[in-house]
Design a protein around this motif. Sequence first.
Motif, PDB file in Angstrom:
ATOM      1  N   ARG A  95     -44.922 -93.060  97.658  1.00 54.56           N
ATOM      2  CA  ARG A  95     -46.003 -92.507  96.844  1.00 54.56           C
ATOM      3  C   ARG A  95     -47.122 -93.531  96.674  1.00 54.56           C
ATOM      4  O   ARG A  95     -48.313 -93.200  96.756  1.00 54.56           O
ATOM      5  CB  ARG A  95     -45.457 -92.081  95.484  1.00 54.56           C
ATOM      6  CG  ARG A  95     -46.509 -91.520  94.557  1.00 54.56           C
ATOM      7  CD  ARG A  95     -45.893 -91.005  93.291  1.00 54.56           C
ATOM      8  NE  ARG A  95     -45.569 -89.602  93.458  1.00 54.56           N
ATOM      9  CZ  ARG A  95     -44.936 -88.871  92.562  1.00 54.56           C
ATOM     10  NH1 ARG A  95     -44.519 -89.411  91.438  1.00 54.56           N
ATOM     11  NH2 ARG A  95     -44.708 -87.596  92.779  1.00 54.56           N
ATOM     12  N   LEU A  96     -46.760 -94.802  96.457  1.00 51.59           N
ATOM     13  CA  LEU A  96     -47.767 -95.842  96.301  1.00 51.59           C
ATOM     14  C   LEU A  96     -48.566 -96.064  97.588  1.00 51.59           C
ATOM     15  O   LEU A  96     -49.777 -96.303  97.532  1.00 51.59           O
ATOM     16  CB  LEU A  96     -47.114 -97.150  95.852  1.00 51.59           C
ATOM     17  CG  LEU A  96     -46.709 -97.188  94.390  1.00 51.59           C
ATOM     18  CD1 LEU A  96     -45.835 -98.405  94.103  1.00 51.59           C
ATOM     19  CD2 LEU A  96     -47.933 -97.181  93.490  1.00 51.59           C
ATOM     20  N   ARG A  97     -47.906 -95.970  98.728  1.00 48.76           N
ATOM     21  CA  ARG A  97     -48.639 -96.097 100.000  1.00 48.76           C
ATOM     22  C   ARG A  97     -49.647 -94.962 100.150  1.00 48.76           C
ATOM     23  O   ARG A  97     -50.768 -95.167 100.623  1.00 48.76           O
ATOM     24  CB  ARG A  97     -47.672 -96.129 101.185  1.00 48.76           C
ATOM     25  CG  ARG A  97     -46.973 -97.482 101.355  1.00 48.76           C
ATOM     26  CD  ARG A  97     -46.195 -97.565 102.658  1.00 48.76           C
ATOM     27  NE  ARG A  97     -45.086 -96.637 102.725  1.00 48.76           N
ATOM     28  CZ  ARG A  97     -43.863 -96.865 102.256  1.00 48.76           C
ATOM     29  NH1 ARG A  97     -43.591 -98.027 101.678  1.00 48.76           N
ATOM     30  NH2 ARG A  97     -42.911 -95.966 102.367  1.00 48.76           N
ATOM     31  N   ILE A 142     -51.096 -93.303  97.665  1.00 55.63           N
ATOM     32  CA  ILE A 142     -52.163 -93.574  96.710  1.00 55.63           C
ATOM     33  C   ILE A 142     -53.076 -94.677  97.240  1.00 55.63           C
ATOM     34  O   ILE A 142     -54.310 -94.584  97.145  1.00 55.63           O
ATOM     35  CB  ILE A 142     -51.584 -93.942  95.323  1.00 55.63           C
ATOM     36  CG1 ILE A 142     -50.882 -92.726  94.700  1.00 55.63           C
ATOM     37  CG2 ILE A 142     -52.667 -94.493  94.395  1.00 55.63           C
ATOM     38  CD1 ILE A 142     -50.032 -93.043  93.479  1.00 55.63           C
ATOM     39  N   GLU A 143     -52.474 -95.702  97.812  1.00 54.59           N
ATOM     40  CA  GLU A 143     -53.261 -96.794  98.389  1.00 54.59           C
ATOM     41  C   GLU A 143     -54.200 -96.265  99.478  1.00 54.59           C
ATOM     42  O   GLU A 143     -55.375 -96.655  99.545  1.00 54.59           O
ATOM     43  CB  GLU A 143     -52.322 -97.847  98.967  1.00 54.59           C
ATOM     44  CG  GLU A 143     -53.009 -99.061  99.537  1.00 54.59           C
ATOM     45  CD  GLU A 143     -52.025-100.072 100.089  1.00 54.59           C
ATOM     46  OE1 GLU A 143     -52.458-101.215 100.313  1.00 54.59           O
ATOM     47  OE2 GLU A 143     -50.843 -99.724 100.316  1.00 54.59           O
ATOM     48  N   HIS A 190     -40.844 -94.162  95.372  1.00 59.24           N
ATOM     49  CA  HIS A 190     -41.948 -94.808  94.663  1.00 59.24           C
ATOM     50  C   HIS A 190     -42.865 -95.521  95.646  1.00 59.24           C
ATOM     51  O   HIS A 190     -44.089 -95.414  95.562  1.00 59.24           O
ATOM     52  CB  HIS A 190     -41.433 -95.821  93.643  1.00 59.24           C
ATOM     53  CG  HIS A 190     -40.659 -95.231  92.507  1.00 59.24           C
ATOM     54  ND1 HIS A 190     -41.001 -94.055  91.887  1.00 59.24           N
ATOM     55  CD2 HIS A 190     -39.553 -95.681  91.874  1.00 59.24           C
ATOM     56  CE1 HIS A 190     -40.136 -93.804  90.918  1.00 59.24           C
ATOM     57  NE2 HIS A 190     -39.247 -94.770  90.904  1.00 59.24           N
ATOM     58  N   LEU A 191     -42.264 -96.254  96.567  1.00 56.30           N
ATOM     59  CA  LEU A 191     -43.067 -96.997  97.542  1.00 56.30           C
ATOM     60  C   LEU A 191     -43.851 -96.056  98.450  1.00 56.30           C
ATOM     61  O   LEU A 191     -45.013 -96.323  98.768  1.00 56.30           O
ATOM     62  CB  LEU A 191     -42.168 -97.926  98.365  1.00 56.30           C
ATOM     63  CG  LEU A 191     -41.557 -99.090  97.573  1.00 56.30           C
ATOM     64  CD1 LEU A 191     -40.551 -99.849  98.432  1.00 56.30           C
ATOM     65  CD2 LEU A 191     -42.644-100.016  97.056  1.00 56.30           C
ATOM     66  N   MET A 223     -46.842 -90.440  89.021  1.00 58.17           N
ATOM     67  CA  MET A 223     -45.908 -91.538  89.234  1.00 58.17           C
ATOM     68  C   MET A 223     -45.489 -92.145  87.899  1.00 58.17           C
ATOM     69  O   MET A 223     -44.316 -92.465  87.697  1.00 58.17           O
ATOM     70  CB  MET A 223     -46.523 -92.610  90.124  1.00 58.17           C
ATOM     71  CG  MET A 223     -45.560 -93.739  90.379  1.00 58.17           C
ATOM     72  SD  MET A 223     -46.091 -94.789  91.685  1.00 58.17           S
ATOM     73  CE  MET A 223     -44.695 -95.902  91.727  1.00 58.17           C
ATOM     74  N   SER A 224     -46.445 -92.274  86.985  1.00 53.19           N
ATOM     75  CA  SER A 224     -46.133 -92.804  85.658  1.00 53.19           C
ATOM     76  C   SER A 224     -45.123 -91.918  84.935  1.00 53.19           C
ATOM     77  O   SER A 224     -44.182 -92.416  84.312  1.00 53.19           O
ATOM     78  CB  SER A 224     -47.407 -92.909  84.815  1.00 53.19           C
ATOM     79  OG  SER A 224     -48.300 -93.820  85.378  1.00 53.19           O
ATOM     80  N   LEU A 263     -51.441 -91.126  90.189  1.00 51.21           N
ATOM     81  CA  LEU A 263     -50.932 -92.222  89.364  1.00 51.21           C
ATOM     82  C   LEU A 263     -50.267 -91.697  88.091  1.00 51.21           C
ATOM     83  O   LEU A 263     -49.229 -92.214  87.666  1.00 51.21           O
ATOM     84  CB  LEU A 263     -52.053 -93.198  89.018  1.00 51.21           C
ATOM     85  CG  LEU A 263     -52.507 -94.102  90.157  1.00 51.21           C
ATOM     86  CD1 LEU A 263     -53.789 -94.841  89.774  1.00 51.21           C
ATOM     87  CD2 LEU A 263     -51.407 -95.085  90.535  1.00 51.21           C
TER      88      LEU A 263
END
Length: 119
Positions: A36-38, A40-41, A33-34, A74-75, A71
């Motif tokens: 993937r968020l990086r 996306i960021e 998750h982290l 990920m959701s 997003l």
Amino acid sequence: MSTPPTTTDAHDGADPCAGAHPPHAAHRDKDAHLKRLRRIEGQVRGIHRMVDEDVYCIDILTQVAAVTKALQAMSLNLTSEHLRHCVAEAAVEAEASGRTELIDEKVAEATAAIGRLLR
């Protein structure tokens, strides 16, 4: 200042999904998750740079669509994780204790979250 939530050891019998704010460390795929968020960021920073540099609007919209899809993916992954872990655990606990409202609460919680995603 509030105290951060403590994590629950998976072997102590406590439900890591109990309450309004479960310990997020219970996520089995936390590292994924982290990561993937990086990613996306970084995409969002790229969009910011594109706007700052007056890049053609269609190119910016293409990148916005990519972030939106990331997003959404990920959701979907988090929803699946919640259903597999939290709702399934509530079903097991409801059956063992005879408290059917436990499963109803988790299903209602998941349904509300999915509803927010679809708005």
